[in-house]
Structures are given as structure tokens and as C-alpha cells.
Design an enzyme around this catalytic site. Structure first.
Site, PDB file in Angstrom:
ATOM      1  N   ARG A 121     -28.828  22.057  44.799  1.00 21.08           N
ATOM      2  CA  ARG A 121     -28.306  22.144  43.434  1.00 21.08           C
ATOM      3  C   ARG A 121     -29.432  21.851  42.433  1.00 21.08           C
ATOM      4  NH1 ARG A 121     -23.959  23.960  40.431  1.00 21.08           N
ATOM      5  NH2 ARG A 121     -22.931  22.361  39.188  1.00 21.08           N
ATOM      6  N   THR A 177     -22.348  33.349  40.409  1.00 20.10           N
ATOM      7  CA  THR A 177     -22.132  32.760  41.737  1.00 20.10           C
ATOM      8  C   THR A 177     -21.817  33.780  42.833  1.00 20.10           C
ATOM      9  OG1 THR A 177     -21.225  30.826  40.591  1.00 20.10           O
ATOM     10  CG2 THR A 177     -21.017  30.841  42.967  1.00 20.10           C
ATOM     11  N   ASN A 226     -25.159  29.921  37.685  1.00 22.25           N
ATOM     12  CA  ASN A 226     -24.048  29.487  36.837  1.00 22.25           C
ATOM     13  C   ASN A 226     -23.397  30.677  36.138  1.00 22.25           C
ATOM     14  OD1 ASN A 226     -22.153  27.730  35.869  1.00 22.25           O
ATOM     15  ND2 ASN A 226     -23.306  27.202  34.048  1.00 22.25           N
ATOM     16  N   ASP A 247     -22.988  22.805  33.325  1.00 27.05           N
ATOM     17  CA  ASP A 247     -22.024  22.180  34.242  1.00 27.05           C
ATOM     18  C   ASP A 247     -21.940  20.660  34.061  1.00 27.05           C
ATOM     19  OD1 ASP A 247     -20.867  24.339  35.386  1.00 27.05           O
ATOM     20  OD2 ASP A 247     -21.898  24.213  37.303  1.00 27.05           O
ATOM     21  N   SER A 256     -18.011  22.880  41.545  1.00 24.67           N
ATOM     22  CA  SER A 256     -16.757  23.153  42.264  1.00 24.67           C
ATOM     23  C   SER A 256     -17.027  23.976  43.515  1.00 24.67           C
ATOM     24  CB  SER A 256     -15.789  23.931  41.380  1.00 24.67           C
ATOM     25  OG  SER A 256     -15.526  23.223  40.211  1.00 24.67           O
ATOM     26  N   GLY A 266     -16.670  31.732  41.518  1.00 23.46           N
ATOM     27  CA  GLY A 266     -15.654  31.749  40.446  1.00 23.46           C
ATOM     28  C   GLY A 266     -15.416  30.418  39.768  1.00 23.46           C
ATOM     29  N   GLY A 267     -16.467  29.620  39.540  1.00 26.09           N
ATOM     30  CA  GLY A 267     -16.303  28.358  38.807  1.00 26.09           C
ATOM     31  C   GLY A 267     -15.278  27.472  39.495  1.00 26.09           C
TER      32      GLY A 267
HETATM   33  N1  GLY Z   1     -21.627  26.598  38.264  1.00 22.55           N
HETATM   34  C1  GLY Z   1     -20.301  26.463  38.692  1.00 22.55           C
HETATM   35  C2  GLY Z   1     -20.109  25.359  39.673  1.00 22.55           C
HETATM   36  O1  GLY Z   1     -21.074  24.897  40.258  1.00 22.55           O
HETATM   37  O2  GLY Z   1     -18.993  24.922  39.863  1.00 22.55           O
END
Ligand code: GLY
Length: 594
Positions: free
Chosen positions: A136, A402, A422, A444, A473, A493-494
Site C-alpha cells: 500500500r 482498482t 485509487n 483514502d 477496503s 470498486g472502493g
Molecule cells: N482506494 C480504495 C481502497 O483502497 O479502498
């Protein structure tokens, strides 16, 4: 509710039919159907793309393999991984190949300028031998909340230099290759280099995304030089990226800490950011312990913090198991089934915003505490089958970037990997000499002014601080039975990633659907805040009414509720078969395998 269009009705009928099908061989008629559709979609991108979400489950074909399989949301990326598996690479090498290829062919979603997570499980040994690789992005050392708030740029956490987190993919894949791979990094990078150098057919998904970027193409020279051509031609070549990836394959960390670090710092600084070459050199991917729980006779192994996705998936599956045994199994897709799920997501998204932050180098004790059986039992006891419980409202947002990918190799090793820049095309900041697009992962964090793009509740443990990773997420997951990987699941999808992953796993393990049906089945989503239960248009009216009657604020989603990819394994030895699915909600995806 609005009357359904013909296309919706047709999609719904065929989707119901698909739910009853067992996976079968990938017939040539199906392949032809899919090819025709893909060609037609490329030729007239926008028209068919508008239909794609409505048509999910309509033209997707069951995919079967005997020894190894890959599922990604782009057919070129699936083939890239297959090439590496067939050149003696294992699932880790192939997952790197697929992710790098995705960065070439699907740059709006993920790439070398972004980051993500992977769950890696060996063929045997169970969850204690599975690892969670955290690559990340982190906030640059000089990026403070005060600096962010002082910016007068509109949407500073989403566009431009200040939105860029230190990319994690470059160092992450060097580590993954050394720790888990079998072939040199150059083998895993080769298919991406080839795609970038020789060119590829622009997927309908990318074509659609580029269609929304006309302003960026007109006003941002580096962005236009990298992606502008494809708007005019169906094929795209990315020679500068090919050169950078080739060098990365050859030099690994030396390239990341040298030429790449300098190029990122220079580009971000010109775009008004504070990220330095030392930030890139100081970046370390982290090998963590994944979260895991036993549900429905299987073990689900998934993301730990700094992602909250795995905690949400496990809390909700645990609730589904407990309530199914107390109240009986609600039929899949019924209002009773969506109520159990929506209630679970509401509670777990509330936990996400109250408690989950970057654990630094430590183990994720917070999610473990949030999953404590006694705590969850108390929550299950107060569940009412006929009434929803209330929360707060902030407006929702669509999925933008994503990609998720799954690989299971011939030995049975499974890699479930989610990677992202993102939002679509990340920060829109491109390294000109390398055509590398940088992420906007800083959005985020909970910066505290307006929540983030996904409308998630403001969350103190996820405050922006230098050197921290923002909470995610993303929920890459592997399912084990008797210690062996039997499924790989994840999504893009967030916040919808965690809810889609929950539903696909429940469809596989509780409702015993085949993998294609499990992915295609109409979905719901609830993220606590806003207090709205989203349903896909294919969810029948009686189900919607049943949820309204329980007190939910129900809305029909105007965009697909995430895009999932999954592989399921059945049998062992000579009868072993792999079934794979790339979500038809994201046009252009297709599994590969042998
Ligand atoms: N960028 C969306 C997530 O990591 O949840």
C-alpha cells in the site's frame, strides 16, 4: 420503481438461467459470441459500454481449466500471467506479471505508480502458512494535514502532486518475487514489456474511461502524450513505459531506488507535491499475518489492516453463518438474505471508521479484537429478522479505479491480489519520460474536511500523518478447505470491494453456486454511511419491497456494485478442475488457463 428496459429484462432472464448452470467447457460458440461482442465493443465503445452493466450475466461464458487458471479484469493481463505460468513461473510470478500487464493495458485502474495488497497461500499447510503482502502507498514524510488544508487547489487530495502517496508496487513486486516467486523478476515483467512495446487493443473499459478524460487530454501534456493516441486509434503502444519496465525487470531495487525514485520526486514536485526521492527509497513493503476465520466448513484468509476490507468480509460472513444456523438459510438474492448482509456491513463499516488505522509494523490486533467471537455473538443476538437498525447519511460515489486478480498454479499455490491507483487515472500526474501514472491514494485518508471520494464516514484512526498508510477496503481473499486453497476471490470498486467479496464467498460456500453464477448474481451494498442500501437494477421488485418494509432506505445503483474476479477448485488429482470468472460487469475481462 421505474419500468425495466428490454435490455434489463433480457439480462435478468439469462442471468437467472445462468444461476442454474453448472460450469461446463468453454464452447467455441461462447468464445465466438464473446469475441464478436468484444470486437463490436471496441469498435463502438461508448454505445456498448452503456449496455455492459445491464447485460452482466448475459454473455459471460463458463471457463474451465485443468491445471492452472488466472482471472483478471482484462484478457491481455490474464494471458500475460498464463505465459509466465507456462514458462515455469508459480502463482506469485504470474500474479506480478498480471498486475504489471494491468498497469499497461488498464492504467485508469492500477499500475506501477500505485499500490495494493496480496494474500498468498501455499498449496498446503493452511492459514498459518498464508501471508499478507502489504504494498500500500504511504504518505510522504512532509505531507501533513495542515499542508493539505493550506492548498488552494481544488480537490487537492484527488488531483495533482499533493494527492500522490509513495507508490508501493515497484518495491512490493521486487519483494514478492524474491520471497515467493520461482523465476527472476525479468520473466514476470516480460509480458508487460511486450504489451507496452508492441501495443494492445484498447479495452472497452479503458476506451470508456478515456472518453471521460477529454479535458485532461487537452490540458495535461504528459497525460495526453501517454494516453491521447488511443482516443483516435483502437490500438495503443506505450514505448516509454516498456523501457522503464524492462529496466525494472533487469535491475529491480537498483532501478526503484535510483532512476525511478528521482523521476517520481521530480514529477511530483513539478505538480505541486512534497514527495521526495528519499520517501521512495525509504518505502518498505510489509509481510503481515492475514486475518482468517472458519465459516461454512472452510477457512477464509483475507486482508488485515491497513485494509479494513478483510475485517468487513469476515464479520459479515460470521454473521451470515450464525444467523443461518439460528433462523435457517435465507434463499440467495431474497430480501431476508440481503437484510442479513446489509446489517452485517452496516455494523462492520461502523467499526471501520471508529477503530481501523494503519498498524505500522505491528500485527493487526485491532481487527482481531473486532472479530472476537463474544463481541460478534452479542451483535448477532440483537439482530431482528424484520427490522433494520439506523445510521448516518453522507452521499455515495462510484467505483473508479482498482483491479483484482486471482492466480492458482498447477501445484495449488493461490495468489489473490488487488492493486490500485485509487480513483480513475489516480492523480493524473504522469512521469513524462516513463509514462508512469501516479496514484491519488492520499484521498483514502480521512482528511477531515468532507470525507473522501467514497463518502465514507470521517474516521479519526485514519487521519493523515506522514509515513502512514491510508485505510483501504481492498479484500483479496483465499478460501481453504482442509488447509488447501479451493477458491480465490476479490474485487475492485472502493468500499464495494468488501461487500462484493462477501457476497461472492457466501454464494460459493453457503449457496453452493458455481463460480460464474456466484460472480454474476445481482448484488447489494451498504457501507454504514451513507445510510442507504444500494441494489443493482436486476434485484427483483419483491426483494426491494421486502427491504423497504424492514426500514432500509433503498436505492437502485446507477453503476455496477464492484467488479469481482474469482477462481474455484474442485476435486484433486486427475479429477481436479479449476473454474474461473472475470466479472461481466467490467467489459473486457476474461480468465485464462490450461
Ligand atoms: N482506494 C480504495 C481502497 O483502497 O479502498
Amino acid at each position: 420503481m421505474l419500468p425495466r428496459s428490454q435490455a434489463q429484462k433480457k439480462g435478468l432472464c439469462v442471468q437467472r438461467l445462468h444461476r442454474t448452470l453448472r460450469p461446463g467447457p468453454y464452447t467455441s460458440a461462447m468464445a465466438t459470441n464473446r469475441k464478436l461482442l468484444t470486437r463490436a465493443t471496441v469498435a463502438s465503445g461508448t454505445v456498448l459500454l452503456t449496455l455492459a452493466p445491464l447485460a452482466h450475466g448475459w454473455y459471460s461464458a463458463p471457463f474451465t481449466a485443468q491445471t492452472h487458471a488466472v482471472a483478471t479484469d482484462n484478457s491481455d493481463a490474464s494471458r500475460a500471467a498464463l505465459t509466465v505460468l507456462e514458462a515455469g513461473g508459480n502463482a506469485a510470478d504470474a500474479a506480478i506479471a498480471a498486475a504489471l500487464a494491468l498497469g499497461v493495458v488498464s492504467p485508469s485502474s492500477s499500475g506501477f505508480g500505485g499500490g495494493g495488497f496480496a494474500v498468498i497461500c501455499p498449496p498446503t499447510g493452511g492459514e498459518t502458512n498464508c501471508k499478507f503482502v502489504d504494498f500500500r502507498e504511504v504518505a510522504p514524510q512532509s505531507l501533513t494535514v495542515e499542508r493539505m488544508r493550506a492548498s488552494t487547489a481544488p480537490r487537492a487530495s484527488q488531483v495533482g502532486g499533493l494527492s500522490v502517496g509513495v507508490p508501493g508496487e515497484p518495491a512490493g513486486f521486487v519483494m514478492m518475487s524474491q520471497r515467493f516467486g520461482r523465476r527472476p523478476l525479468a520473466v514476470a515483467t516480460a509480458p508487460a514489456v511486450r504489451l507496452a512495446r508492441e501495443g494492445f487493443v484498447v479495452s472497452p473499459f479503458l476506451l470508456d474511461r478515456l472518453g471521460q478524460e477529454r479535458e485532461e487530454i487537452a490540458n495535461n501534456p504528459a497525460f495526453s502524450a501517454a494516453f491521447g493516441e488511443s482516443v483516435r486509434n483502437a490500438r495503443m503502444r506505450r514505448p516509454r513505459l516498456a523501457q522503464a519496465l524492462e529496466r525494472y525487470g533487469r535491475e529491480g531495487e537498483r532501478f526503484v531506488h535510483g532512476a525511478l525514485a528521482n523521476a517520481i520526486a521530480e514529477t511530483v514536485s513539478r505538480a505541486g507535491g512534497v514527495l521526495t526521492a528519499d520517501d521512495v527509497r525509504a518505502y518498505r513493503p510489509i509481510e503481515r499475518r492475514p486475518l482468517s476465520r472458519n465459516v461454512f466448513g472452510h477457512t477464509v484468509v483475507t486482508a488485515s489492516a491497513p485494509s479494513a476490507g478483510g475485517m468487513i468480509v469476515l464479520q459479515t460472513l460470521t454473521q451470515l453463518e450464525a444467523l443461518s444456523s439460528r433462523l435457517g438459510i435465507a434463499p440467495p438474492g431474497s430480501s431476508a438474505a440481503f437484510h442479513v448482509l446489509a446489517d452485517g456491513w452496516r455494523q462492520s463499516f461502523d467499526d471501520r471508521s471508529r477503530y481501523v488505522g494503519d498498524p505500522g509494523a505491528s500485527d493487526d490486533t485491532v481487527s482481531e479484537a473486532l472479530l472476537a467471537p463474544a463481541r460478534l455473538r452479542r451483535r448477532h443476538e440483537s439482530f431482528s429478522p424484520s427490522n433494520a437498525r439506523a445510521t448516518v447519511v453522507i452521499s455515495p460515489a462510484n467505483d473508479q479505479g482498482t483491479s483484482h486478480l486471482c492466480v492458482i498454479d498447477r501445484d495449488g499455490m493461490a495468489v489473490s491480489l488487488t492493486t490500485t491507483v485509487n480513483l480513475a487515472f489516480g492523480s493524473r500526474v504522469v512521469i513524462p519520460a516513463m509514462d508512469i501514472l501516479l496514484n491519488d491514494q492520499i484521498d483514502d485518508f480521512s482528511i477531515g474536511t468532507s470525507g473522501n471520494n467514497f463518502g465514507l464516514a470521517i474516521a479519526a484512526p485514519n487521519a493523515l500523518q506522514p509515513g502512514r498508510r491510508p485505510v483501504s477496503s481492498m479484500s483479496p481473499s483465499v478460501v481453504l478447505r482442509d488447509g488447501r486453497p479451493v477458491a480465490c476471490v476479490g474485487a475492485s470498486g472502493g468500499p464495494r470491494i468488501a461487500t462484493a467479496t462477501t457476497q461472492v464467498i457466501a454464494n460459493l460456500l453457503l449457496h453452493r453456486m458455481n463460480v460464474e453464477a456466484a460472480v454474476a448474481a445481482p448484488r447489494a451494498h451498504h457501507q454504514g454511511a451513507p445510510d442507504v442500501l444500494l441494489l443493482e437494477p436486476e434485484v427483483p421488485e419483491d426483494v426491494r419491497v421486502g427491504l423497504l418494509a424492514r426500514g432500509y432506505t433503498v436505492r437502485t445503483s446507477d453503476s455496477p456494485l464492484a467488479a469481482a474476479t474469482a477462481i474455484a477448485v474442485e476435486g484433486t488429482g486427475p479429477t481436479r478442475r479449476l473454474f474461473a470468472s472475470s466479472d461481466p460487469r467490467k467489459a473486457g475481462g476474461a480468465p485464462a488457463g490450461r
